[in-house]
Design a protein around this motif. Structure first.
Motif, mmCIF file in Angstrom:
data_model
loop_
_atom_site.group_PDB
_atom_site.id
_atom_site.type_symbol
_atom_site.label_atom_id
_atom_site.label_comp_id
_atom_site.label_asym_id
_atom_site.label_seq_id
_atom_site.Cartn_x
_atom_site.Cartn_y
_atom_site.Cartn_z
ATOM 1 N N ASP A 165 0.821 -1.212 0.000
ATOM 2 C CA ASP A 165 0.000 0.000 0.000
ATOM 3 C C ASP A 165 0.854 1.260 0.000
ATOM 4 O OD1 ASP A 165 -2.489 1.548 0.379
ATOM 5 O OD2 ASP A 165 -1.675 1.923 2.379
ATOM 6 N N VAL A 166 1.875 1.296 0.837
ATOM 7 C CA VAL A 166 2.738 2.483 0.909
ATOM 8 C C VAL A 166 3.520 2.655 -0.388
ATOM 9 C CG1 VAL A 166 4.701 3.551 2.098
ATOM 10 C CG2 VAL A 166 2.904 2.409 3.417
ATOM 11 N N HIS A 183 2.513 8.837 -2.859
ATOM 12 C CA HIS A 183 2.432 10.141 -3.531
ATOM 13 C C HIS A 183 0.992 10.658 -3.620
ATOM 14 C CE1 HIS A 183 6.541 10.973 -4.679
ATOM 15 N NE2 HIS A 183 6.695 9.731 -5.084
ATOM 16 N N GLU A 184 0.072 10.028 -2.905
ATOM 17 C CA GLU A 184 -1.297 10.539 -2.851
ATOM 18 C C GLU A 184 -1.342 11.729 -1.892
ATOM 19 O OE1 GLU A 184 -3.382 9.432 -4.877
ATOM 20 O OE2 GLU A 184 -2.914 7.330 -5.314
ATOM 21 N N LYS A 185 -2.298 12.644 -2.121
ATOM 22 C CA LYS A 185 -2.451 13.823 -1.268
ATOM 23 C C LYS A 185 -3.876 13.891 -0.724
ATOM 24 C CE LYS A 185 0.919 16.525 -3.943
ATOM 25 N NZ LYS A 185 1.148 17.778 -4.701
ATOM 26 N N GLY A 196 -2.925 13.950 -5.798
ATOM 27 C CA GLY A 196 -1.733 13.115 -5.928
ATOM 28 C C GLY A 196 -1.867 12.044 -6.997
ATOM 29 N N TYR A 197 -0.939 11.090 -6.964
ATOM 30 C CA TYR A 197 -0.956 10.002 -7.949
ATOM 31 C C TYR A 197 -0.494 8.713 -7.282
ATOM 32 C CZ TYR A 197 4.148 10.835 -8.383
ATOM 33 O OH TYR A 197 5.501 10.993 -8.136
ATOM 34 N N PRO A 198 -0.809 7.530 -7.851
ATOM 35 C CA PRO A 198 -1.383 7.311 -9.192
ATOM 36 C C PRO A 198 -2.915 7.245 -9.227
ATOM 37 C CG PRO A 198 -0.699 5.218 -8.263
ATOM 38 C CD PRO A 198 -0.307 6.273 -7.258
ATOM 39 N N ALA A 247 0.089 4.975 4.350
ATOM 40 C CA ALA A 247 0.390 5.750 3.148
ATOM 41 C C ALA A 247 0.492 7.238 3.481
ATOM 42 C CB ALA A 247 -0.677 5.517 2.081
ATOM 43 N N LYS A 248 -0.340 7.708 4.409
ATOM 44 C CA LYS A 248 -0.243 9.102 4.869
ATOM 45 C C LYS A 248 1.100 9.342 5.553
ATOM 46 C CE LYS A 248 -5.243 9.694 5.580
ATOM 47 N NZ LYS A 248 -6.330 9.720 6.591
ATOM 48 N N MET A 249 1.549 8.370 6.329
ATOM 49 C CA MET A 249 2.854 8.463 6.973
ATOM 50 C C MET A 249 3.958 8.500 5.923
ATOM 51 S SD MET A 249 2.108 5.624 9.947
ATOM 52 C CE MET A 249 3.837 5.402 10.403
ATOM 53 N N GLY A 250 3.837 7.628 4.931
ATOM 54 C CA GLY A 250 4.840 7.576 3.873
ATOM 55 C C GLY A 250 4.943 8.884 3.110
ATOM 56 N N ALA A 251 3.806 9.534 2.884
ATOM 57 C CA ALA A 251 3.794 10.806 2.153
ATOM 58 C C ALA A 251 4.594 11.873 2.895
ATOM 59 C CB ALA A 251 2.352 11.273 1.948
ATOM 60 N N VAL A 252 4.409 11.977 4.200
ATOM 61 C CA VAL A 252 5.113 12.978 5.008
ATOM 62 C C VAL A 252 6.616 12.691 5.035
ATOM 63 C CG1 VAL A 252 5.379 13.938 7.318
ATOM 64 C CG2 VAL A 252 3.102 13.465 6.440
ATOM 65 N N CYS A 253 6.968 11.444 5.319
ATOM 66 C CA CYS A 253 8.387 11.083 5.445
ATOM 67 C C CYS A 253 9.115 11.225 4.112
ATOM 68 C CB CYS A 253 8.514 9.648 5.959
ATOM 69 S SG CYS A 253 7.855 9.402 7.634
#
Length: 404
Positions: A246-247, A252-254, A259-261, A273-279
Motif C-alpha cells: 500500500d505504501v 504520492h497521494e495527497k 496526488g498520484y497514481p 500511506a499518509k505516513m509515507g507521504a510525510v516522510c
C-alpha cells in the motif's frame, strides 16, 4: 526444518535461512537465499561468520559425513518458532554514542539498497522479508536515539540520493510510528514500507532519474510510474505485506486528491500511506538533489506546514513534527544573545528548546569557541529567536558542527 551448521560445511544448493552474528558483519544485503555460487560461500567464511542456519525444506541438507562430525554442536535442529527472536531490550544512548553506530548502519544500508536495486535491474525477484535484518537494525538505532540515524541519513550526496532516500524514509517511518504509539509489529511494517517505497525507481531510466534540470512532461510521466512499477515488483516477490504494498503504491497521494497514481483523497488513503507521504517529502526537500540543494531542516518543516492542509493528514503531520522537532537536528538558529547555533539534539521537555551548539557571533561577525547549551534547562537564559540561512552568513560546515 531449520538446522544450524558450521559455515565450513556449506555447499552449493543449500538454502541459507540466517547468518549467525551481527547483521553489520554480513557480506550480503540479505541472509535468506539458495547458494548457487562458490564465491558466496567464500565470502561467508572470509567474513568471520562461523555458523549459519539452513532450511533443508528449501535446499540441500548437510552431508552425512558432516552429520557424523564428533565435534560438539556441529549441527543444531530447531523449528522456526524455536529460533524466533524475542524483543531486545535496548537502552537509550547519547547522540555522540549513537552517531558512531548510525554511521556504520548508514554505510551498510546503502550497500544493501544498491544491491537490491541492482538485482531488480537484472530482472531478479525481490523478497521484502529478506530486508528484515536491515529494518531491525534501523529500528534499534531509533530506539536508542532517534535523532542520530535520522540526521545522518539526511546527509547524502547527489549520487547517493536514490539509495539513501530509502534508508532515510525507513528511519523516519520507524520514528513516526513510535510517535503514533503503534505496536511493535506495525512499527517494523512501517519501516519495511519506508525501505521499499521507491523500489520502482530501480526501473526508471537513469538519465531521467538523475536529470539535473526540470523534467519534461513525458519524463515526469515516466517518473510517476515508479509507484506502480514498485508495487508490481513487490507483488511478484510474493512476500510483501499489505502495508508495504500500500505504501509503495500510494505514498504520492495527497489529502486533497491531487496526488498520484489513483488520486485518492482523505479517508481513502491509509494511515501508513499518509505516513509515507510525510516522510518521503521531508527527506526529499532536505536532501541535495541533482536539480537543487536541500533546504535547512527547520525551513523544511515551515514549508511543509504551509502545504499541510492540502497535502498531508494533519494528525500524522503533527506527530511527525513531534518525532523530529520543530527545529530538527542540523537546523541553524539565532539565539537571543545574537549567537548562531546549530541544533544537535532534541529535548524531551520542549519542542522549542533543543540542545544546541553556539559557534558564531553575529555582533562580531566571527566564529567563537563552540558552546553546548541545553535550552530546556531552567537556568538557561538563552532561547531561539529565529531560523537562519547558512548561506547568508557564509557558513559551509554546518553538518560538521552538529555531527562532531
Amino acid at each position: 526444518m531449520l538446522k544450524k551448521i558450521k559455515a565450513r560445511d556449506l555447499q552449493l544448493g543449500m538454502h541459507l535461512h540466517g547468518l549467525c552474528g551481527s547483521w553489520m558483519e554480513h557480506p550480503f544485503w540479505r541472509s535468506k537465499f539458495t547458494l548457487t555460487e562458490t564465491e558466496d560461500i567464500r565470502r561467508i567464511c572470509d567474513s568471520g561468520i562461523t555458523e549459519v542456519w539452513i532450511d533443508v525444506a528449501k535446499g540441500l541438507d548437510i552431508p552425512n559425513k558432516a552429520k557424523e562430525d564428533p565435534e560438539p554442536s556441529a549441527t543444531q535442529v530447531l523449528t522456526n518458532a524455536e529460533i524466533a527472536p524475542g524483543i531486545e531490550t535496548l537502552k537509550p544512548a547519547s547522540m555522540s554514542e549513537e552517531l558512531q553506530r548510525a554511521a556504520m548502519i548508514c554505510a551498510k544500508a546503502k550497500k544493501a539498497v544498491v544491491s537490491m536495486f541492482r538485482e531488480v535491474r537484472m530482472g531478479k525477484a525481490i523478497s521484502a522479508e529478506d530486508a528484515g535484518e536491515l529494518v531491525e537494525e534501523i529500528s534499534s538505532s531509533v530506539i536508542r536515539n532517534p535523532g542520530a540515524l535520522i540526521s545522518l541519513a539526511r546527509l547524502k550526496t547527489v549520487d547517493d540520493y536514490t539509495y539513501m532516500h530509502s534508508v532515510a524514509v525507513c528511519t523516519l517511518m520507524v520514528s513516526l510510528a513510535r510517535q503514533l504509539d503503534l505496536d511493535e509489529t506495525s512499527v517494523r511494517e512501517a519501516g519495511m514500507a519506508g525501505l521499499m517505497h521507491d523500489l520502482g525507481k530501480a526501473l526508471m531510466p537513469m538519465e531521467v532519474l538523475n536529470k539535473p534540470g526540470k523534467l519534461t512532461d513525458d519524463e515526469f510521466r515516466i517518473i510517476k510510474s515508479h509507484p506502480i512499477e514498485g508495487h508490481r515488483l513487490l507483488v511478484e516477490g510474493k512476500t510483501a505485506s499489505d502495508i508495504v504494498l500500500d505504501v509503495c503504491l500510494h505514498h504520492h497521494e495527497k489529502i486533497d486528491g491531487s496526488g498520484y497514481p489513483a488520486r485518492l483523497s482523505s479517508d481513502e488513503i491509509s494511515l501508513f500511506a499518509k505516513m509515507g507521504a510525510v516522510c518521503d517529502v521531508y527527506d526529499a526537500i532536505t536532501s541535495n538533489r541533482p536539480y537543487k540543494a536541500g533546504w535547512d531542516p527547520a525551513e523544511s518543516i515551515r514549508k511543509m506546514t504551509e502545504w499541510s492542509k492540502g497535502h498531508f493528514d494533519e494528525h500524522v503531520f503533527q506527530a511527525f513534527i513531534k518525532s523530529i522537532g520543530i527545529y530538527p537536528v542540523g537546523s541553524l538558529v539565532r539565539l537571543a544573545s545574537g549567537r548562531l547555533a546549530v541544533v544537535v539534539e532534541q529535548s524531551e521537555k520542549s519542542l522549542l528548546a533543543p540542545r544546541v551548539k553556539a559557534f558564531f557571533s553575529t555582533k562580531s561577525q566571527i566564529h567563537i569557541v563552540p558552546e553546548l547549551i541545553d535550552l530546556s534547562r531552567p537556568s538557561t537564559t538563552e532561547k531561539i529567536v529565529s531560523r537562519e540561512d547558512a548561506a547568508k552568513w557564509g557558513i559551509t560546515n554546518l553538518d560538521e558542527l552538529w555531527a562532531t
